[in-house]
Scaffold this motif. Structure first.
Motif, mmCIF file in Angstrom:
data_model
loop_
_atom_site.group_PDB
_atom_site.id
_atom_site.type_symbol
_atom_site.label_atom_id
_atom_site.label_comp_id
_atom_site.label_asym_id
_atom_site.label_seq_id
_atom_site.Cartn_x
_atom_site.Cartn_y
_atom_site.Cartn_z
ATOM 1 N N UNK A 1 14.819 52.460 5.091
ATOM 2 C CA UNK A 1 13.513 51.845 4.827
ATOM 3 C C UNK A 1 12.387 52.865 4.941
ATOM 4 N N UNK A 2 12.496 53.796 5.877
ATOM 5 C CA UNK A 2 11.480 54.842 5.997
ATOM 6 C C UNK A 2 11.453 55.715 4.748
ATOM 7 N N UNK A 3 12.627 56.018 4.217
ATOM 8 C CA UNK A 3 12.706 56.796 2.989
ATOM 9 C C UNK A 3 12.070 56.046 1.823
ATOM 10 N N UNK A 4 12.338 54.741 1.737
ATOM 11 C CA UNK A 4 11.761 53.929 0.673
ATOM 12 C C UNK A 4 10.235 53.868 0.790
ATOM 13 N N UNK A 5 9.716 53.599 1.976
ATOM 14 C CA UNK A 5 8.261 53.503 2.119
ATOM 15 C C UNK A 5 7.582 54.839 1.858
ATOM 16 N N UNK A 6 8.239 55.935 2.249
ATOM 17 C CA UNK A 6 7.666 57.264 1.973
ATOM 18 C C UNK A 6 7.608 57.509 0.467
#
Length: 60
Positions: free
Chosen positions: A49-54
Motif C-alpha cells: 500500500x505504501x508503494x501504491x500511495x507513493x
C-alpha cells in the motif's frame, strides 16, 4: 494484491487482462500469505500500500 499461496481465487485471471497491467495499477504477490494476506503478512501488505500511495503521489 494477492497471497502467494491463495487457493481460493485464481490470480492468473487478472494477469491476463491488459487493463490490470498499466498504471496506476500495481499488482503485488504477498509471500507467506494465502487468502487473507493482511492477516498472514501485514508488513508486506503495508509495504504494498505504501508503494501504491507513493506512485499515486508522484502521478499527481
Amino acid at each position: 494484491m494477492s497471497g502467494a499461496e491463495d487457493h481460493v481465487v485464481d490470480q492468473r485471471l487478472w494477469g491476463e487482462d491488459p487493463a490490470f497491467g498499466r498504471p496506476p495499477v500495481l499488482r503485488r504477490t504477498i509471500e507467506g500469505a494465502a487468502h487473507f494476506p493482511w492477516v498472514e503478512n501485514p508488513g508486506a501488505v503495508r509495504a504494498a500500500f505504501a508503494e501504491l500511495t507513493a506512485s499515486l503521489s508522484r502521478a499527481s
